[in-house]
Motif scaffolding. Structure first.
Motif, PDB file in Angstrom:
ATOM      1  N   PHE A 100     -78.075 -40.024  13.759  1.00  0.00           N
ATOM      2  CA  PHE A 100     -77.877 -41.387  13.270  1.00  0.00           C
ATOM      3  C   PHE A 100     -78.348 -42.363  14.338  1.00  0.00           C
ATOM      4  O   PHE A 100     -78.649 -41.982  15.477  1.00  0.00           O
ATOM      5  CB  PHE A 100     -76.405 -41.635  12.891  1.00  0.00           C
ATOM      6  N   CYS A 101     -78.435 -43.606  13.936  1.00  0.00           N
ATOM      7  CA  CYS A 101     -78.898 -44.661  14.818  1.00  0.00           C
ATOM      8  C   CYS A 101     -77.676 -45.473  15.261  1.00  0.00           C
ATOM      9  O   CYS A 101     -76.951 -45.995  14.407  1.00  0.00           O
ATOM     10  CB  CYS A 101     -79.866 -45.532  14.018  1.00  0.00           C
ATOM     11  N   LEU A 102     -77.436 -45.544  16.550  1.00  0.00           N
ATOM     12  CA  LEU A 102     -76.330 -46.343  17.080  1.00  0.00           C
ATOM     13  C   LEU A 102     -76.916 -47.640  17.641  1.00  0.00           C
ATOM     14  O   LEU A 102     -77.843 -47.613  18.445  1.00  0.00           O
ATOM     15  CB  LEU A 102     -75.573 -45.587  18.173  1.00  0.00           C
ATOM     16  N   ILE A 103     -76.366 -48.748  17.182  1.00  0.00           N
ATOM     17  CA  ILE A 103     -76.941 -50.064  17.492  1.00  0.00           C
ATOM     18  C   ILE A 103     -75.870 -50.959  18.087  1.00  0.00           C
ATOM     19  O   ILE A 103     -74.744 -51.003  17.583  1.00  0.00           O
ATOM     20  CB  ILE A 103     -77.488 -50.707  16.193  1.00  0.00           C
ATOM     21  N   TYR A 104     -76.246 -51.675  19.150  1.00  0.00           N
ATOM     22  CA  TYR A 104     -75.357 -52.702  19.693  1.00  0.00           C
ATOM     23  C   TYR A 104     -76.063 -54.038  19.504  1.00  0.00           C
ATOM     24  O   TYR A 104     -77.130 -54.276  20.061  1.00  0.00           O
ATOM     25  CB  TYR A 104     -75.057 -52.445  21.177  1.00  0.00           C
ATOM     26  N   HIS A 105     -75.475 -54.876  18.628  1.00  0.00           N
ATOM     27  CA  HIS A 105     -76.125 -56.149  18.289  1.00  0.00           C
ATOM     28  C   HIS A 105     -75.067 -57.231  18.141  1.00  0.00           C
ATOM     29  O   HIS A 105     -74.057 -57.019  17.465  1.00  0.00           O
ATOM     30  CB  HIS A 105     -76.902 -55.976  16.974  1.00  0.00           C
ATOM     31  N   GLU A 106     -75.297 -58.340  18.747  1.00  0.00           N
ATOM     32  CA  GLU A 106     -74.384 -59.484  18.708  1.00  0.00           C
ATOM     33  C   GLU A 106     -72.954 -59.055  19.031  1.00  0.00           C
ATOM     34  O   GLU A 106     -71.999 -59.353  18.306  1.00  0.00           O
ATOM     35  CB  GLU A 106     -74.485 -60.188  17.347  1.00  0.00           C
ATOM     36  N   GLU A 107     -72.838 -58.285  20.130  1.00  0.00           N
ATOM     37  CA  GLU A 107     -71.549 -57.842  20.682  1.00  0.00           C
ATOM     38  C   GLU A 107     -70.735 -56.976  19.723  1.00  0.00           C
ATOM     39  O   GLU A 107     -69.501 -56.985  19.737  1.00  0.00           O
ATOM     40  CB  GLU A 107     -70.722 -59.036  21.153  1.00  0.00           C
ATOM     41  N   LYS A 108     -71.455 -56.235  18.875  1.00  0.00           N
ATOM     42  CA  LYS A 108     -70.777 -55.343  17.939  1.00  0.00           C
ATOM     43  C   LYS A 108     -71.587 -54.066  17.756  1.00  0.00           C
ATOM     44  O   LYS A 108     -72.822 -54.101  17.754  1.00  0.00           O
ATOM     45  CB  LYS A 108     -70.608 -56.063  16.600  1.00  0.00           C
ATOM     46  N   TRP A 109     -70.875 -52.934  17.605  1.00  0.00           N
ATOM     47  CA  TRP A 109     -71.527 -51.654  17.343  1.00  0.00           C
ATOM     48  C   TRP A 109     -71.790 -51.477  15.848  1.00  0.00           C
ATOM     49  O   TRP A 109     -70.974 -51.891  15.022  1.00  0.00           O
ATOM     50  CB  TRP A 109     -70.642 -50.500  17.816  1.00  0.00           C
ATOM     51  N   HIS A 110     -72.897 -50.811  15.536  1.00  0.00           N
ATOM     52  CA  HIS A 110     -73.251 -50.468  14.155  1.00  0.00           C
ATOM     53  C   HIS A 110     -73.840 -49.050  14.181  1.00  0.00           C
ATOM     54  O   HIS A 110     -74.419 -48.637  15.188  1.00  0.00           O
ATOM     55  CB  HIS A 110     -74.320 -51.413  13.598  1.00  0.00           C
ATOM     56  N   ALA A 111     -73.728 -48.364  13.063  1.00  0.00           N
ATOM     57  CA  ALA A 111     -74.353 -47.037  12.952  1.00  0.00           C
ATOM     58  C   ALA A 111     -75.054 -46.955  11.600  1.00  0.00           C
ATOM     59  O   ALA A 111     -74.476 -47.308  10.568  1.00  0.00           O
ATOM     60  CB  ALA A 111     -73.309 -45.942  13.080  1.00  0.00           C
ATOM     61  N   THR A 112     -76.297 -46.512  11.633  1.00  0.00           N
ATOM     62  CA  THR A 112     -77.108 -46.448  10.412  1.00  0.00           C
ATOM     63  C   THR A 112     -77.825 -45.103  10.335  1.00  0.00           C
ATOM     64  O   THR A 112     -77.868 -44.350  11.314  1.00  0.00           O
ATOM     65  CB  THR A 112     -78.194 -47.549  10.402  1.00  0.00           C
ATOM     66  N   SER A 113     -78.433 -44.861   9.185  1.00  0.00           N
ATOM     67  CA  SER A 113     -79.334 -43.714   9.081  1.00  0.00           C
ATOM     68  C   SER A 113     -80.463 -43.919  10.089  1.00  0.00           C
ATOM     69  O   SER A 113     -80.743 -45.038  10.510  1.00  0.00           O
ATOM     70  CB  SER A 113     -79.879 -43.592   7.653  1.00  0.00           C
ATOM     71  N   ILE A 114     -81.110 -42.818  10.453  1.00  0.00           N
ATOM     72  CA  ILE A 114     -82.096 -42.893  11.539  1.00  0.00           C
ATOM     73  C   ILE A 114     -83.501 -43.225  11.040  1.00  0.00           C
ATOM     74  O   ILE A 114     -84.306 -43.813  11.759  1.00  0.00           O
ATOM     75  CB  ILE A 114     -82.099 -41.567  12.350  1.00  0.00           C
ATOM     76  N   LYS A 115     -83.789 -42.877   9.777  1.00  0.00           N
ATOM     77  CA  LYS A 115     -85.158 -43.072   9.267  1.00  0.00           C
ATOM     78  C   LYS A 115     -85.226 -44.185   8.228  1.00  0.00           C
ATOM     79  O   LYS A 115     -84.352 -44.333   7.386  1.00  0.00           O
ATOM     80  CB  LYS A 115     -85.666 -41.779   8.642  1.00  0.00           C
ATOM     81  N   CYS A 116     -86.315 -44.894   8.277  1.00  0.00           N
ATOM     82  CA  CYS A 116     -86.552 -45.975   7.324  1.00  0.00           C
ATOM     83  C   CYS A 116     -86.882 -45.392   5.939  1.00  0.00           C
ATOM     84  O   CYS A 116     -87.696 -44.458   5.838  1.00  0.00           O
ATOM     85  CB  CYS A 116     -87.728 -46.817   7.831  1.00  0.00           C
ATOM     86  N   PRO A 117     -86.293 -45.931   4.894  1.00  0.00           N
ATOM     87  CA  PRO A 117     -86.561 -45.408   3.552  1.00  0.00           C
ATOM     88  C   PRO A 117     -87.957 -45.769   3.031  1.00  0.00           C
ATOM     89  O   PRO A 117     -88.406 -45.203   2.042  1.00  0.00           O
ATOM     90  CB  PRO A 117     -85.477 -46.074   2.697  1.00  0.00           C
ATOM     91  N   HIS A 118     -88.641 -46.670   3.710  1.00  0.00           N
ATOM     92  CA  HIS A 118     -89.970 -47.072   3.236  1.00  0.00           C
ATOM     93  C   HIS A 118     -90.996 -45.971   3.473  1.00  0.00           C
ATOM     94  O   HIS A 118     -91.615 -45.486   2.534  1.00  0.00           O
ATOM     95  CB  HIS A 118     -90.407 -48.377   3.930  1.00  0.00           C
ATOM     96  N   ALA A 119     -91.170 -45.547   4.726  1.00  0.00           N
ATOM     97  CA  ALA A 119     -92.154 -44.500   5.028  1.00  0.00           C
ATOM     98  C   ALA A 119     -91.685 -43.581   6.150  1.00  0.00           C
ATOM     99  O   ALA A 119     -92.496 -42.901   6.774  1.00  0.00           O
ATOM    100  CB  ALA A 119     -93.499 -45.119   5.367  1.00  0.00           C
ATOM    101  N   GLY A 120     -90.392 -43.586   6.431  1.00  0.00           N
ATOM    102  CA  GLY A 120     -89.831 -42.590   7.335  1.00  0.00           C
ATOM    103  C   GLY A 120     -89.887 -42.882   8.817  1.00  0.00           C
ATOM    104  O   GLY A 120     -89.638 -41.986   9.630  1.00  0.00           O
ATOM    105  N   ALA A 121     -90.197 -44.107   9.212  1.00  0.00           N
ATOM    106  CA  ALA A 121     -90.228 -44.421  10.641  1.00  0.00           C
ATOM    107  C   ALA A 121     -88.838 -44.255  11.247  1.00  0.00           C
ATOM    108  O   ALA A 121     -87.827 -44.485  10.588  1.00  0.00           O
ATOM    109  CB  ALA A 121     -90.703 -45.854  10.855  1.00  0.00           C
TER     110      ALA A 121
END
Ligand code: FES
Length: 113
Positions: free
Chosen positions: A27-48
């Motif tokens: 998964f993708c762990l993101i720190y943005h605007e002083e908050k943690w987020h977790a998302t899928s790792i690949k883009c649904p458009h073309a898999g980046a």
């Protein structure tokens, strides 16, 4: 779904967006605007892979063709007709936990208990 503690050793505090593997799931762990987020790792458009991307105004931007996704609910921008998975995170004291789907192996093991 199962909660997992993200070990401190797995987190690179110098990276705003990073790939983490836990319980067999990337998964993708993101720190943005002083908050943690977790998302899928690949883009649904073309898999980046999102680790080459960046965040702006609460949105994750894909590095390939710049599709953007809301970090709150995963919805793609108007006209993209796509979305990413957002995983729930909990921060307790100094520990970070993520809720991930059970792997097929865990499900099978539970069937044969
Ligand atoms: S692969 Fe992400 S926008 Fe195209």
């Amino acid at each position: 779904m199962t909660w997992h503690k993200i070990p401190h050793s797995a987190i690179d505090s110098k990276k705003a967006i990073q790939q983490i593997k836990l319980a067999g799931k990337d998964f993708c762990l993101i720190y943005h605007e002083e908050k943690w987020h977790a998302t899928s790792i690949k883009c649904p458009h073309a898999g980046a892979n999102f680790t080459g991307g960046w965040c702006e105004n609460g949105r994750l931007i894909c590095p390939y063709h710049r599709h953007s996704f809301a970090l709150g609910d995963g919805k793609g921008a108007l006209g993209q007709y796509n979305a990413i998975t957002i995983y729930r995170l909990e921060q307790k004291d100094s520990e970070l936990y993520i809720e991930l789907p059970e792997s097929i192996f865990t499900k099978l093991a539970n069937i044969f208990k």
